[in-house]
Design a protein around this motif. Sequence first.
Motif, PDB file in Angstrom:
ATOM      1  N   LEU A  34       7.251  -4.314  -9.596  1.00  0.00           N
ATOM      2  CA  LEU A  34       8.047  -4.459  -8.381  1.00  0.00           C
ATOM      3  C   LEU A  34       7.223  -5.216  -7.351  1.00  0.00           C
ATOM      4  O   LEU A  34       6.003  -5.044  -7.279  1.00  0.00           O
ATOM      5  CB  LEU A  34       8.432  -3.081  -7.829  1.00  0.00           C
ATOM      6  N   ARG A  35       7.857  -6.042  -6.552  1.00  0.00           N
ATOM      7  CA  ARG A  35       7.143  -6.795  -5.516  1.00  0.00           C
ATOM      8  C   ARG A  35       6.505  -5.831  -4.525  1.00  0.00           C
ATOM      9  O   ARG A  35       7.004  -4.735  -4.289  1.00  0.00           O
ATOM     10  CB  ARG A  35       8.102  -7.718  -4.782  1.00  0.00           C
ATOM     11  N   GLU A  36       5.417  -6.298  -3.912  1.00  0.00           N
ATOM     12  CA  GLU A  36       4.702  -5.485  -2.923  1.00  0.00           C
ATOM     13  C   GLU A  36       5.638  -4.929  -1.857  1.00  0.00           C
ATOM     14  O   GLU A  36       5.503  -3.792  -1.423  1.00  0.00           O
ATOM     15  CB  GLU A  36       3.615  -6.341  -2.247  1.00  0.00           C
ATOM     16  N   SER A  37       6.591  -5.747  -1.421  1.00  0.00           N
ATOM     17  CA  SER A  37       7.461  -5.376  -0.310  1.00  0.00           C
ATOM     18  C   SER A  37       8.530  -4.360  -0.715  1.00  0.00           C
ATOM     19  O   SER A  37       9.240  -3.826   0.132  1.00  0.00           O
ATOM     20  CB  SER A  37       8.121  -6.629   0.255  1.00  0.00           C
ATOM     21  N   VAL A  38       8.657  -4.097  -2.032  1.00  0.00           N
ATOM     22  CA  VAL A  38       9.712  -3.201  -2.504  1.00  0.00           C
ATOM     23  C   VAL A  38       9.126  -1.828  -2.828  1.00  0.00           C
ATOM     24  O   VAL A  38       8.156  -1.721  -3.577  1.00  0.00           O
ATOM     25  CB  VAL A  38      10.393  -3.791  -3.762  1.00  0.00           C
ATOM     26  N   LEU A  39       9.702  -0.806  -2.241  1.00  0.00           N
ATOM     27  CA  LEU A  39       9.237   0.565  -2.511  1.00  0.00           C
ATOM     28  C   LEU A  39       9.439   0.901  -3.987  1.00  0.00           C
ATOM     29  O   LEU A  39      10.450   0.562  -4.572  1.00  0.00           O
ATOM     30  CB  LEU A  39      10.025   1.565  -1.669  1.00  0.00           C
ATOM     31  N   ASP A  40       8.467   1.587  -4.562  1.00  0.00           N
ATOM     32  CA  ASP A  40       8.540   1.960  -5.967  1.00  0.00           C
ATOM     33  C   ASP A  40       8.634   3.490  -6.057  1.00  0.00           C
ATOM     34  O   ASP A  40       7.618   4.179  -6.057  1.00  0.00           O
ATOM     35  CB  ASP A  40       7.276   1.436  -6.665  1.00  0.00           C
ATOM     36  N   PRO A  41       9.853   4.046  -6.096  1.00  0.00           N
ATOM     37  CA  PRO A  41      10.001   5.507  -6.072  1.00  0.00           C
ATOM     38  C   PRO A  41       9.334   6.197  -7.257  1.00  0.00           C
ATOM     39  O   PRO A  41       8.752   7.278  -7.118  1.00  0.00           O
ATOM     40  CB  PRO A  41      11.516   5.745  -6.079  1.00  0.00           C
ATOM     41  N   GLN A  42       9.354   5.532  -8.440  1.00  0.00           N
ATOM     42  CA  GLN A  42       8.687   6.116  -9.616  1.00  0.00           C
ATOM     43  C   GLN A  42       7.179   6.178  -9.402  1.00  0.00           C
ATOM     44  O   GLN A  42       6.543   7.190  -9.680  1.00  0.00           O
ATOM     45  CB  GLN A  42       8.942   5.243 -10.842  1.00  0.00           C
ATOM     46  N   GLY A  43       6.621   5.074  -8.901  1.00  0.00           N
ATOM     47  CA  GLY A  43       5.189   5.007  -8.643  1.00  0.00           C
ATOM     48  C   GLY A  43       4.776   6.057  -7.624  1.00  0.00           C
ATOM     49  O   GLY A  43       3.738   6.726  -7.782  1.00  0.00           O
ATOM     50  N   THR A  44       5.583   6.239  -6.580  1.00  0.00           N
ATOM     51  CA  THR A  44       5.292   7.231  -5.545  1.00  0.00           C
ATOM     52  C   THR A  44       5.276   8.639  -6.139  1.00  0.00           C
ATOM     53  O   THR A  44       4.379   9.445  -5.844  1.00  0.00           O
ATOM     54  CB  THR A  44       6.344   7.148  -4.412  1.00  0.00           C
ATOM     55  N   ALA A  45       6.251   8.936  -7.013  1.00  0.00           N
ATOM     56  CA  ALA A  45       6.318  10.260  -7.639  1.00  0.00           C
ATOM     57  C   ALA A  45       5.086  10.512  -8.515  1.00  0.00           C
ATOM     58  O   ALA A  45       4.505  11.606  -8.507  1.00  0.00           O
ATOM     59  CB  ALA A  45       7.595  10.392  -8.463  1.00  0.00           C
ATOM     60  N   VAL A  54      14.177 -11.213  -7.175  1.00  0.00           N
ATOM     61  CA  VAL A  54      14.541 -10.643  -5.872  1.00  0.00           C
ATOM     62  C   VAL A  54      13.660  -9.416  -5.590  1.00  0.00           C
ATOM     63  O   VAL A  54      13.239  -9.183  -4.467  1.00  0.00           O
ATOM     64  CB  VAL A  54      16.034 -10.238  -5.834  1.00  0.00           C
ATOM     65  N   ILE A  55      13.363  -8.643  -6.639  1.00  0.00           N
ATOM     66  CA  ILE A  55      12.578  -7.421  -6.434  1.00  0.00           C
ATOM     67  C   ILE A  55      11.315  -7.352  -7.286  1.00  0.00           C
ATOM     68  O   ILE A  55      10.491  -6.470  -7.089  1.00  0.00           O
ATOM     69  CB  ILE A  55      13.420  -6.146  -6.719  1.00  0.00           C
ATOM     70  N   GLU A  56      11.151  -8.287  -8.242  1.00  0.00           N
ATOM     71  CA  GLU A  56      10.024  -8.165  -9.163  1.00  0.00           C
ATOM     72  C   GLU A  56       9.120  -9.400  -9.164  1.00  0.00           C
ATOM     73  O   GLU A  56       9.580 -10.524  -8.945  1.00  0.00           O
ATOM     74  CB  GLU A  56      10.542  -7.939 -10.603  1.00  0.00           C
ATOM     75  N   ASP A  57       7.825  -9.148  -9.419  1.00  0.00           N
ATOM     76  CA  ASP A  57       6.857 -10.215  -9.656  1.00  0.00           C
ATOM     77  C   ASP A  57       6.528 -10.205 -11.149  1.00  0.00           C
ATOM     78  O   ASP A  57       6.648  -9.171 -11.799  1.00  0.00           O
ATOM     79  CB  ASP A  57       5.561  -9.944  -8.889  1.00  0.00           C
ATOM     80  N   TYR A  58       6.100 -11.348 -11.657  1.00  0.00           N
ATOM     81  CA  TYR A  58       5.691 -11.386 -13.060  1.00  0.00           C
ATOM     82  C   TYR A  58       4.404 -12.180 -13.206  1.00  0.00           C
ATOM     83  O   TYR A  58       4.069 -13.020 -12.363  1.00  0.00           O
ATOM     84  CB  TYR A  58       6.792 -12.018 -13.928  1.00  0.00           C
ATOM     85  N   ARG A  59       3.653 -11.844 -14.231  1.00  0.00           N
ATOM     86  CA  ARG A  59       2.524 -12.680 -14.639  1.00  0.00           C
ATOM     87  C   ARG A  59       2.428 -12.584 -16.150  1.00  0.00           C
ATOM     88  O   ARG A  59       2.999 -11.666 -16.747  1.00  0.00           O
ATOM     89  CB  ARG A  59       1.227 -12.248 -13.953  1.00  0.00           C
ATOM     90  N   TYR A  60       1.744 -13.544 -16.764  1.00  0.00           N
ATOM     91  CA  TYR A  60       1.680 -13.520 -18.227  1.00  0.00           C
ATOM     92  C   TYR A  60       0.400 -14.172 -18.722  1.00  0.00           C
ATOM     93  O   TYR A  60      -0.229 -14.963 -18.015  1.00  0.00           O
ATOM     94  CB  TYR A  60       2.905 -14.224 -18.832  1.00  0.00           C
TER      95      TYR A  60
END
Lengths: 84, 228
Positions: free
Chosen positions: A10-21, A70-76
């Motif tokens: 998820l992008r830095e600016s997007v809250l990650d509810p799973q990560g928070t939990a 819109v909500i995700e970053d990617y790298r490969y």
Amino acid sequence: MYKVKVYITLRESVLDPQGTAVKQSLHSMTYNQVQDVRIGKYMELSIEDTTTDVDQLVKEMCERLLANTVIEDYRYDIEEVVAL
Amino acid sequence: MKFAVIVFPGSNCDVDMYHAIKDELGEEAEYVWHTADNLDQFDGILLPGGFSYGDYLRSGAIARFSTVMTEVVKAANAGKPVLGICNGFQILLEAGLLPGAMRRNRDLKFICRPVQLQVENAETAFTNSYSQGDVINIPVAHGEGNYYCDEVTLETLKANNQIVFTYKGDNPNGSLEKIAGIINQQGNVLGMMPHPERAVDSLLGSNDGLMLFQSIVKNWRESHVVNA
């Protein structure tokens, strides 16, 4: 033959509810050193030898389908392997 | 008026949608499989809820590349009404017919219960039978309805009155600005998380959703039927 590892978060600016939990759970286990947890997806692609630019090809796949930019970053990472 | 109810592998609100149109609204409806390559005979397109392609990768991400979606985009560009409910909304977002994206619900739970919605814009082709500020009772059933868009997009949505429904009272899923449904700038593509097709008969708790479908028909008649 290419082995491609794709990481989507998820992008830095997007809250990650799973990560928070998960972070809260780690804290409750007294791993208080953990400052942040971001949960993402990991994919492995095997791509056959091609005349097109593999980097460009993977980037295109990420932009069009593998990630929602819109909500995700990617790298490969792309690794060239000899087919057995 | 003739509606297409698009069916993807994993759609599960298609039968409710068909029932709402056919039995409650009294209009024509036909199921259309995701492999269809022509929607010319239809006046309106409905994308029902469910779990198309098992929600693999992201909700709606795979359905968005179905053959029929090329036709849905074509119908949208031609100005036909396109309504996406729940998973249908997610598909419209993935297809880029509406701006933004869905995140997991704030509390990480699948929510399935009636909610109160506020009608924020009663002048659309989908809401003209309601009044501005009406509070309606419509069920939600989703795990990923936490709407997100960047600030610039949000400002545009507000400036053009594209936010059509918001959650009244508690925010059930953490959605930005309590957004429950948005419309495109042209005014013919609506996406919403709540299920109006499940609220078309007071015997089952609410018929507040019926007016949404009546609005579509009313709007269509006004522009397509002489002496309507």
